[in-house]
Write an enzyme that holds these catalytic residues in place. Structure first.
Site, PDB file in Angstrom:
ATOM      1  N   GLU A   1     -10.452   6.434   4.660  1.00  0.00           N
ATOM      2  CA  GLU A   1      -9.213   6.319   5.653  1.00  0.00           C
ATOM      3  C   GLU A   1     -10.001   5.990   7.070  1.00  0.00           C
ATOM      4  OE1 GLU A   1      -5.901   5.041   3.362  1.00  0.00           O
ATOM      5  OE2 GLU A   1      -6.108   5.365   2.021  1.00  0.00           O
TER       6      GLU A   1
ATOM      7  N   ASP B   1       0.841  -1.127   0.193  1.00  0.00           N
ATOM      8  CA  ASP B   1       0.285  -0.318  -0.266  1.00  0.00           C
ATOM      9  C   ASP B   1       0.937   1.006   0.034  1.00  0.00           C
ATOM     10  OD1 ASP B   1      -2.605   1.997  -0.468  1.00  0.00           O
ATOM     11  OD2 ASP B   1      -3.717   0.897   1.432  1.00  0.00           O
TER      12      ASP B   1
END
Length: 638
Positions: free
Chosen positions: A527, A321
């Site tokens: 997020e 990521d």
């Protein structure tokens, strides 16, 4: 100064010619350039021509901004020369757009294609001419691009999943991009998590079913082929199953936190969708920021290499990521050489971004030369990267054209998104009993009130990961239909529609309204910024419910990325609809409210009573929901 720089570049390239790999085969006749050669032969041949520096370059994915800076332009994405005339050559294997990273605001497909091609041409002009693969987050349609079709977020998606994959692939290819960081196959077990809307369900079986979006994005595997990365040509994109693994099970739903779980729980809840993704030929898998029982997933060799690569036989690219390797130690970037070592030896193939690109490349190169990291590990990573690039046809068709420009935001795709909205809506309440339903609403009425912060706000309607990373407020971000506009489009021409975002009680009582539609919910987030301990409706949503629904028959439409606290207001509401984050096609909401289509949606996750119950999922001993998993009232078209 310029002539000196040119001399250094020339010297560097001449020296490189003396240090290339052992293969003396002329590059113009190299087998890797011949599409008629078997895939394995092409990969082996190309790797025989590559230096260590070129191999490491393939393992790096740089952000678009870095790929177009002055240094990158001069040195072909990373030829770096220092003042002591030492040198190295690094050709990035991939470039990506982070959230909101665009060529220009409101950029056209042409501008996107030209930007991607500019970067690609630099890669092709290097010694070996290995094309880059360009990646972007396309998590509910091509969501970074102006005028793209924005589909409902995963939490609301229904049976149209494969066709959504096909439409998204076409719109992404319309901008010259070949790779998407989707789908998210997390199993969200706690709605306090700020990424819960990226998850299809709390039930792994539904998430497994939704992996059908992968062949939509990539194309169907050829008959007899399985478990191998596959992308079917210029109208398809490489997909990315993420985030491996357990990201939806973190403690108290905190983003990138620790998932405390036994082997049965991990394999039984969070892993099954990866079996399906690999079987469907997913090209890449992205590793999670989170930890499993205290060990960062980016450093988890047992699960990345032992399970994903060896047990599941995944042969595609394992990618980090964004800055995921930098986060192995705290604070960000601490003990970086150890983090690089831990990630590579765990099985990572490609680094997405770096807080210090020079330090990454230097450190990785040094550790290989000192035999801390075996060359076999580098070769495994590069083989996987090249396998995906060859399979995609990038070597034969590296340059994008403008032929798919009309696919972006096409009428056909918007109709598909509108259908997805209709099917995603869940009717939670409809009158006090079945004999006196409020819905469907009559189109012919004297006067109708539409209220709420989310009724006329395309940004709120689309949520996070829309144009920018965290999403936007307002109607100027892209092209679409708000719920208010949809209501006006649907009612009888003689019906008067009055919009007041937050009316007081006097306004409502004196308005003589036949009924009201109240549209409230959460503001956009993405997020960790969406992590919440209270899961309340954004103000003034609750006061709008109280002011409106106490005085006139009302339907409340909740626009949110997860279940939110509703129990205190249920008794005052005549009808309640979960609309999730429907995207640009708000007309789909009106289609069902007014009975052109019936409600068919069922809850793919439990709607709790109070946050004190969380985490609470179907099958738990303390299961006592406001609305249970699988609940949803049915209505029929008028």
């Amino acid at each position: 100064m310029e002539s000196s720089s040119y001399l250094l570049q020339t010297l560097g390239l001449l020296l490189l010619c003396c240090t290339v790999a052992a293969n003396k085969e002329p590059l113009e006749n190299a087998k890797y350039k011949n599409p008629k050669e078997p895939l394995g032969v092409r990969i082996k041949n190309l790797m025989s021509h590559m230096t260590l520096e070129e191999k490491i370059g393939q393992m790096v994915q740089v952000e678009r901004v870095n790929a177009t800076t002055e240094v990158m332009k001069k040195y072909l994405i990373g030829m770096i020369l220092d003042l002591h005339n030492s040198f190295r050559i690094m050709f990035a294997g991939s470039v990506f757009s982070g959230g909101g990273s665009v060529p220009t605001p409101y950029a056209s497909p042409k501008a996107w294609v030209n930007m991607v091609n500019e970067i690609q041409k630099k890669a092709l002009s290097t010694r070996l001419g290995i094309p880059i693969i360009y990646g972007i987050d396309a998590v509910h349609g091509h969501n970074t691009v102006y005028n793209a079709t924005i589909f409902p977020h995963n939490i609301g998606l229904g049976v149209t999943r494969q066709r959504i994959g096909e439409a998204t692939a076409l719109e992404v290819r319309a901008t010259g991009i070949q790779y998407v960081f989707a789908p998210c196959i997390a199993v969200c077990r706690d709605p306090r998590w700020g990424r819960c809307y990226e998850s299809y369900s709390e039930d792994h079986k539904i998430v497994q079913q939704m992996t059908e979006i992968i062949p939509g994005l990539q194309g169907d595997l050829p008959t007899g082929q399985k478990d191998v990365p596959f992308v079917a040509g210029k109208t398809k994109v490489a997909a990315c199953a993420k985030h491996f693994v357990g990201d939806g099970g973190t403690l108290r739903g905190m983003n990138a936190n620790n998932t405390i779980i036994n082997t049965n729980g991990l394999l039984g809840v969070h892993m099954p969708a990866y079996y399906d993704a690999v079987k469907k030929g997913v090209a890449t898998v992205m590793v999670s920021y989170s930890s499993i029982n205290g060990l960062k997933m980016h450093a988890n060799k047992k699960l990345i290499t032992g399970f994903l690569k060896n047990k599941l036989k995944f042969r595609g690219i394992v990618i980090s990521d964004y800055l995921g390797v930098d986060q192995i130690n705290t604070p960000l970037g601490a003990n970086y050489s150890h983090s690089v070592y831990a990630a590579i030896t765990a099985g990572l193939d490609m680094f997405m971004g770096s807080s210090n690109l020079t330090k990454l490349i230097d450190g990785l190169t040094s550790q290989v030369k000192r035999k801390l990291i075996p060359m076999s590990r580098i070769d495994d990573a590069v083989k996987r990267i090249l396998r995906v690039k060859f399979t995609m046809g990038l070597f034969e068709n590296p340059i994008a054209d403008h032929s798919l420009a009309n696919q972006l935001g096409s009428k056909e795709h918007r109709e598909l998104a509108r259908e997805a909205v209709r099917k995603s809506l869940v009717l939670l309440k409809n009158g006090e009993n079945a004999d006196k339903p409020l819905l469907p609403l009559p189109k012919k009425a004297n006067k109708v009130l539409v209220a709420g912060t989310h009724a006329d706000n395309l940004g709120y309607q689309c949520g996070g990961w829309t144009i920018t990373w965290q999403g936007l407020n307002g109607n100027n971000l892209t092209i679409g239909t708000t719920i208010l506009a949809a209501v006006k489009n649907t009612v009888d021409p003689k019906t008067q529609v009055i919009f007041n975002q937050n009316p007081d009680t006097n306004f409502v009582k004196s308005g003589d309204f036949d009924y009201a539609i109240v549209v409230i919910g959460e503001k956009p987030y993405a997020e960790g910024f969406g992590d919440s301990t209270n899961l309340t409706i954004s103000e003034p949503g609750t006061s709008t419910i109280e002011n409106v629904c106490a005085s006139v028959k009302c339907v409340v439409v909740v626009v949110s990325g997860r279940p939110v606290v509703m129990q205190p207001y249920i008794s005052n509401i005549d009808a309640l609809v979960a609309a999730w984050l429907p995207g640009t096609e708000g007309q789909g909401v009106a289609d069902v409210l007014f009975g052109d289509y019936g409600f068919t949606g069922k809850l793919a996750r439990t709607w709790f009573k109070t946050v004190d119950q969380l985490p609470m999922n179907v099958g738990d001993p303390h299961y006592d929901p406001l609305y249970p998993f699988g609940f949803g009232l049915i209505t029929y078209p008028n």
